[in-house]
Design a protein around this motif. Structure first.
Motif, mmCIF file in Angstrom:
data_model
loop_
_atom_site.group_PDB
_atom_site.id
_atom_site.type_symbol
_atom_site.label_atom_id
_atom_site.label_comp_id
_atom_site.label_asym_id
_atom_site.label_seq_id
_atom_site.Cartn_x
_atom_site.Cartn_y
_atom_site.Cartn_z
ATOM 1 N N GLY A 1 -4.880 3.817 -5.967
ATOM 2 C CA GLY A 1 -4.504 2.531 -6.306
ATOM 3 C C GLY A 1 -5.471 1.882 -7.134
ATOM 4 N N LYS A 2 -5.036 0.921 -7.926
ATOM 5 C CA LYS A 2 -5.744 0.088 -9.139
ATOM 6 C C LYS A 2 -6.119 -1.392 -8.432
ATOM 7 N N PRO A 3 -7.203 -1.671 -8.487
ATOM 8 C CA PRO A 3 -7.395 -2.999 -8.010
ATOM 9 C C PRO A 3 -6.844 -4.100 -8.954
ATOM 10 N N LEU B 1 -3.207 -5.130 -7.660
ATOM 11 C CA LEU B 1 -3.250 -5.890 -6.352
ATOM 12 C C LEU B 1 -3.575 -7.182 -6.312
ATOM 13 N N GLY B 2 -4.533 -7.434 -7.166
ATOM 14 C CA GLY B 2 -5.103 -8.956 -7.376
ATOM 15 C C GLY B 2 -5.493 -9.172 -8.724
ATOM 16 N N LYS B 3 -5.838 -10.429 -8.900
ATOM 17 C CA LYS B 3 -6.102 -11.104 -10.350
ATOM 18 C C LYS B 3 -7.615 -10.562 -10.620
ATOM 19 N N GLU B 4 -7.966 -10.408 -11.637
ATOM 20 C CA GLU B 4 -9.541 -10.108 -12.073
ATOM 21 C C GLU B 4 -9.920 -11.663 -12.197
ATOM 22 N N VAL B 5 -11.365 -11.564 -11.500
ATOM 23 C CA VAL B 5 -12.145 -12.836 -11.554
ATOM 24 C C VAL B 5 -13.536 -12.773 -12.318
ATOM 25 N N PHE C 1 0.771 -1.196 0.056
ATOM 26 C CA PHE C 1 0.043 0.057 0.199
ATOM 27 C C PHE C 1 0.877 1.353 0.069
ATOM 28 N N SER C 2 1.968 1.302 -0.524
ATOM 29 C CA SER C 2 2.861 2.547 -0.670
ATOM 30 C C SER C 2 2.378 3.549 -1.488
ATOM 31 N N PRO C 3 1.855 4.851 -1.042
ATOM 32 C CA PRO C 3 1.440 5.748 -2.023
ATOM 33 C C PRO C 3 2.373 6.190 -3.019
ATOM 34 N N ARG D 1 -4.719 -10.414 -1.488
ATOM 35 C CA ARG D 1 -3.253 -10.154 -1.114
ATOM 36 C C ARG D 1 -3.147 -9.126 -0.104
ATOM 37 N N ALA D 2 -4.312 -8.495 0.018
ATOM 38 C CA ALA D 2 -4.182 -7.038 0.967
ATOM 39 C C ALA D 2 -3.790 -7.686 2.468
ATOM 40 N N LEU D 3 -4.141 -8.977 2.812
ATOM 41 C CA LEU D 3 -3.823 -9.614 3.886
ATOM 42 C C LEU D 3 -2.158 -9.727 4.324
#
Length: 273
Positions: A155-157, A160-164, A3-5, A126-128
Protein backbone atom coordinates in the motif's frame (compact mmCIF):
# COMPACT_ATOMS: atom_id res chain seq x y z
CA UNK A 1 -12.72 -0.85 2.08
CA UNK A 2 -9.57 1.28 2.47
CA UNK A 3 -7.25 -1.61 3.30
CA UNK A 4 -8.37 -4.06 0.60
CA UNK A 5 -5.27 -5.94 -0.63
CA UNK A 6 -4.42 -6.17 -4.30
CA UNK A 7 -5.13 -9.52 -5.94
CA UNK A 8 -1.62 -9.59 -7.41
CA UNK A 9 -0.01 -8.82 -4.07
CA UNK A 10 3.66 -9.86 -4.02
CA UNK A 11 5.33 -7.42 -1.60
CA UNK A 12 6.20 -8.60 1.88
CA UNK A 13 8.02 -5.78 3.61
CA UNK A 14 9.65 -6.22 7.01
CA UNK A 15 7.69 -4.71 9.92
CA UNK A 16 9.29 -3.20 13.03
CA UNK A 17 7.40 -2.48 16.26
CA UNK A 18 7.94 -0.03 19.12
CA UNK A 19 5.30 0.33 21.85
CA UNK A 20 4.85 1.04 25.55
CA UNK A 21 2.49 -1.94 25.90
CA UNK A 22 4.84 -4.15 27.92
CA UNK A 23 4.59 -7.94 27.86
CA UNK A 24 2.46 -8.73 30.90
CA UNK A 25 -0.81 -7.80 29.17
CA UNK A 26 -2.27 -9.24 25.93
CA UNK A 27 -1.86 -5.99 23.98
CA UNK A 28 1.28 -6.88 22.02
CA UNK A 29 -0.04 -10.34 21.23
CA UNK A 30 -3.31 -8.94 19.91
CA UNK A 31 -1.51 -6.38 17.74
CA UNK A 32 0.77 -9.07 16.31
CA UNK A 33 -2.21 -11.36 15.83
CA UNK A 34 -3.74 -8.78 13.49
CA UNK A 35 -0.45 -8.60 11.59
CA UNK A 36 -0.30 -12.40 11.35
CA UNK A 37 -3.85 -12.48 9.99
CA UNK A 38 -3.50 -9.66 7.48
CA UNK A 39 0.17 -9.94 6.46
CA UNK A 40 1.17 -13.52 7.34
CA UNK A 41 4.29 -13.57 5.14
CA UNK A 42 5.80 -10.36 6.50
CA UNK A 43 8.60 -10.69 9.04
CA UNK A 44 7.81 -8.84 12.26
CA UNK A 45 10.70 -7.58 14.43
CA UNK A 46 10.12 -6.35 17.97
CA UNK A 47 12.36 -3.35 18.58
CA UNK A 48 10.96 -2.74 22.07
CA UNK A 49 7.69 -2.98 23.92
CA UNK A 50 9.22 -1.66 27.14
CA UNK A 51 9.07 2.05 26.43
CA UNK A 52 8.12 3.70 29.72
CA UNK A 53 4.35 4.32 29.70
CA UNK A 54 3.45 7.48 27.77
CA UNK A 55 7.15 8.37 27.23
CA UNK A 56 7.05 9.75 23.69
CA UNK A 57 10.64 11.05 23.90
CA UNK A 58 12.06 7.61 24.73
CA UNK A 59 10.06 6.03 21.92
CA UNK A 60 11.29 8.72 19.54
CA UNK A 61 14.87 7.90 20.51
CA UNK A 62 14.32 4.16 20.01
CA UNK A 63 12.87 4.85 16.57
CA UNK A 64 15.59 7.27 15.46
CA UNK A 65 18.33 4.92 16.65
CA UNK A 66 16.81 1.81 15.06
CA UNK A 67 15.17 2.42 11.71
CA UNK A 68 18.38 2.52 9.65
CA UNK A 69 19.24 -1.01 10.82
CA UNK A 70 16.16 -2.36 9.03
CA UNK A 71 15.82 -3.28 5.34
CA UNK A 72 15.57 -0.24 3.09
CA UNK A 73 11.86 -0.87 2.41
CA UNK A 74 10.86 -1.63 6.01
CA UNK A 75 7.67 -0.35 7.60
CA UNK A 76 8.09 0.61 11.26
CA UNK A 77 5.24 1.28 13.66
CA UNK A 78 5.82 3.27 16.85
CA UNK A 79 2.79 3.49 19.12
CA UNK A 80 3.16 5.51 22.31
CA UNK A 81 -0.10 7.35 22.22
CA UNK A 82 -1.27 9.29 25.29
CA UNK A 83 -3.80 11.03 23.02
CA UNK A 84 -5.43 7.85 21.75
CA UNK A 85 -9.07 8.43 20.85
CA UNK A 86 -8.65 12.20 20.44
CA UNK A 87 -8.34 14.17 17.20
CA UNK A 88 -4.56 13.75 17.02
CA UNK A 89 -3.45 12.72 13.54
CA UNK A 90 -1.98 9.46 12.33
CA UNK A 91 1.08 10.27 10.25
CA UNK A 92 3.67 8.53 8.13
CA UNK A 93 7.22 9.75 7.59
CA UNK A 94 8.87 8.40 4.45
CA UNK A 95 12.68 8.37 4.65
CA UNK A 96 14.03 6.96 1.42
CA UNK A 97 11.88 3.86 0.94
CA UNK A 98 11.31 3.22 4.65
CA UNK A 99 7.97 4.16 6.18
CA UNK A 100 7.74 5.26 9.82
CA UNK A 101 4.19 5.40 11.17
CA UNK A 102 3.12 6.95 14.48
CA UNK A 103 0.59 9.24 16.13
CA UNK A 104 1.41 12.88 15.45
CA UNK A 105 2.59 13.68 18.96
CA UNK A 106 6.27 14.39 18.38
CA UNK A 107 7.36 10.75 18.24
CA UNK A 108 8.79 11.16 14.74
CA UNK A 109 10.66 14.38 15.42
CA UNK A 110 14.10 12.98 16.33
CA UNK A 111 14.17 10.67 13.30
CA UNK A 112 13.04 13.56 11.11
CA UNK A 113 15.74 15.88 12.46
CA UNK A 114 18.53 13.32 12.27
CA UNK A 115 18.18 12.07 8.70
CA UNK A 116 20.10 13.45 5.73
CA UNK A 117 17.75 11.88 3.20
CA UNK A 118 14.79 13.49 1.51
CA UNK A 119 11.69 13.40 3.65
CA UNK A 120 8.04 13.09 2.77
CA UNK A 121 5.19 13.11 5.26
CA UNK A 122 1.59 11.99 4.91
CA UNK A 123 -1.53 12.43 7.00
CA UNK A 124 -3.01 8.92 7.22
CA UNK A 125 -5.82 9.78 9.63
CA UNK A 126 -8.27 8.43 7.07
CA UNK A 127 -7.27 5.00 8.38
CA UNK A 128 -9.70 5.71 11.21
CA UNK A 129 -12.52 5.16 8.73
CA UNK A 130 -11.51 1.61 7.80
CA UNK A 131 -12.40 -0.73 10.69
CA UNK A 132 -16.02 -1.58 11.38
CA UNK A 133 -15.35 -1.71 15.12
CA UNK A 134 -12.78 0.43 16.90
CA UNK A 135 -11.85 0.64 20.56
CA UNK A 136 -11.32 4.27 21.51
CA UNK A 137 -8.49 3.18 23.81
CA UNK A 138 -6.61 0.67 21.62
CA UNK A 139 -5.87 2.15 18.21
CA UNK A 140 -2.64 0.12 18.15
CA UNK A 141 -4.63 -3.04 17.49
CA UNK A 142 -7.67 -1.68 15.67
CA UNK A 143 -6.20 1.11 13.52
CA UNK A 144 -2.42 0.97 13.35
CA UNK A 145 -2.00 -2.80 12.90
CA UNK A 146 -4.29 -3.05 9.83
CA UNK A 147 -2.67 0.10 8.42
CA UNK A 148 0.84 -1.28 8.85
CA UNK A 149 -0.14 -4.60 7.29
CA UNK A 150 -1.59 -2.77 4.29
CA UNK A 151 1.59 -0.72 3.85
CA UNK A 152 3.80 -3.81 4.25
CA UNK A 153 1.87 -5.51 1.46
CA UNK A 154 2.53 -2.67 -0.95
CA UNK A 155 0.00 0.00 0.00
CA UNK A 156 1.20 3.52 -0.82
CA UNK A 157 0.76 6.28 1.77
CA UNK A 158 -0.04 8.78 -0.97
CA UNK A 159 -3.03 6.63 -1.94
CA UNK A 160 -4.50 6.90 1.55
CA UNK A 161 -3.80 10.44 2.71
CA UNK A 162 -2.57 13.81 1.57
CA UNK A 163 1.08 14.76 1.64
CA UNK A 164 1.94 17.37 4.26
CA UNK A 165 5.00 19.47 5.01
CA UNK A 166 7.21 17.50 7.46
CA UNK A 167 7.77 20.79 9.31
CA UNK A 168 4.06 20.74 10.21
CA UNK A 169 4.40 17.57 12.30
CA UNK A 170 4.35 18.01 16.06
CA UNK A 171 7.77 18.53 17.62
CA UNK A 172 9.03 19.11 21.17
CA UNK A 173 12.01 20.74 22.86
CA UNK A 174 13.57 17.36 23.62
CA UNK A 175 14.10 16.87 19.89
CA UNK A 176 15.87 20.20 19.54
CA UNK A 177 18.77 20.67 21.99
CA UNK A 178 20.45 24.05 22.30
CA UNK A 179 24.18 24.12 21.56
CA UNK A 180 26.22 27.31 21.67
CA UNK A 181 29.92 28.08 22.03
CA UNK A 182 31.10 26.03 25.00
CA UNK A 183 27.60 25.32 26.31
CA UNK A 184 24.75 22.90 25.66
CA UNK A 185 21.31 22.31 27.11
CA UNK A 186 20.19 18.73 26.66
CA UNK A 187 17.59 16.19 27.73
CA UNK A 188 17.88 12.63 29.07
CA UNK A 189 16.05 10.53 26.47
CA UNK A 190 16.75 7.10 27.88
CA UNK A 191 18.49 5.27 30.72
CA UNK A 192 19.58 1.79 29.72
CA UNK A 193 19.82 -1.25 31.97
CA UNK A 194 23.44 -0.37 32.82
CA UNK A 195 22.48 3.08 34.06
CA UNK A 196 23.96 4.91 31.08
CA UNK A 197 22.07 8.14 30.38
CA UNK A 198 21.47 8.74 26.68
CA UNK A 199 21.14 12.42 25.79
CA UNK A 200 19.42 14.15 22.88
CA UNK A 201 22.83 15.38 21.71
CA UNK A 202 24.04 13.67 18.56
CA UNK A 203 27.49 12.09 18.51
CA UNK A 204 30.08 14.70 17.56
CA UNK A 205 27.77 17.64 18.15
CA UNK A 206 30.01 19.11 20.88
CA UNK A 207 33.28 18.59 19.07
CA UNK A 208 36.01 16.76 21.02
CA UNK A 209 36.59 18.59 24.31
CA UNK A 210 38.91 16.92 26.83
CA UNK A 211 36.38 17.24 29.60
CA UNK A 212 32.91 18.60 30.18
CA UNK A 213 31.34 20.03 33.31
CA UNK A 214 27.77 19.14 34.18
CA UNK A 215 26.38 22.38 35.56
CA UNK A 216 22.88 21.06 36.29
CA UNK A 217 20.93 19.19 37.51
CA UNK A 218 23.97 17.72 39.24
CA UNK A 219 27.53 18.98 39.34
CA UNK A 220 30.54 17.02 38.23
CA UNK A 221 33.31 16.77 35.66
CA UNK A 222 33.00 14.27 32.83
CA UNK A 223 36.00 13.08 30.88
CA UNK A 224 35.25 12.96 27.15
CA UNK A 225 36.21 9.39 26.27
CA UNK A 226 35.96 6.91 23.41
CA UNK A 227 35.19 3.70 25.33
CA UNK A 228 33.87 2.78 28.76
CA UNK A 229 37.27 1.31 29.59
CA UNK A 230 38.90 4.71 29.05
CA UNK A 231 37.39 5.71 32.40
CA UNK A 232 38.84 4.27 35.61
CA UNK A 233 36.40 1.90 37.28
CA UNK A 234 33.73 3.89 39.09
CA UNK A 235 34.61 7.16 37.32
CA UNK A 236 32.25 9.12 35.05
CA UNK A 237 32.59 10.28 31.48
CA UNK A 238 30.78 11.37 28.35
CA UNK A 239 31.10 9.30 25.20
CA UNK A 240 29.55 8.72 21.79
CA UNK A 241 27.33 5.69 22.30
CA UNK A 242 26.44 2.94 19.86
CA UNK A 243 23.02 4.51 19.18
CA UNK A 244 24.49 7.66 17.64
CA UNK A 245 23.96 9.93 20.66
CA UNK A 246 26.12 11.15 23.52
CA UNK A 247 25.69 9.36 26.80
CA UNK A 248 26.81 9.93 30.36
CA UNK A 249 28.35 6.78 31.78
CA UNK A 250 30.24 5.52 34.80
CA UNK A 251 32.58 2.60 34.21
CA UNK A 252 30.90 -0.50 35.67
CA UNK A 253 28.45 1.63 37.65
CA UNK A 254 25.15 3.41 37.08
CA UNK A 255 25.50 7.01 35.93
CA UNK A 256 21.82 7.54 36.68
CA UNK A 257 22.37 6.64 40.35
CA UNK A 258 25.69 8.49 40.55
CA UNK A 259 24.16 11.79 39.41
CA UNK A 260 20.52 11.25 40.41
CA UNK A 261 19.33 11.48 36.80
CA UNK A 262 15.96 10.33 35.46
CA UNK A 263 14.45 10.17 31.98
CA UNK A 264 13.09 13.57 31.05
CA UNK A 265 15.64 15.54 33.05
CA UNK A 266 17.11 18.58 31.35
CA UNK A 267 20.76 19.35 31.94
CA UNK A 268 23.34 22.01 31.21
CA UNK A 269 26.84 21.14 30.06
CA UNK A 270 29.80 23.48 29.65
CA UNK A 271 33.34 23.11 28.37
CA UNK A 272 36.37 25.05 27.19
CA UNK A 273 35.87 25.64 23.48
Amino acid sequence: MIFSPRKDETEHRCIGLITDFGLSDPYVGQLKGILAKKAPNCRVVDISHDVAPFNVAQAGFFLAASYEHFPEDAVILAVVDPGVGTDRRIVCLQIGDRLLVAPDNGLLSIAMKQTWKDLRAFDLSRALEAPKKVSHTFHGRDIFAPLIAWLALGGKPENLGKEVDPAELVSHSWANPTITKGQAYGHVLHIDRFGNCVLNLEAGSLGKPESIRMVSPAGGTLAYVTTYADMPEGEPGLLEGSQGFLEIAVNQRSAAKRFGLSMGDTLELSWED
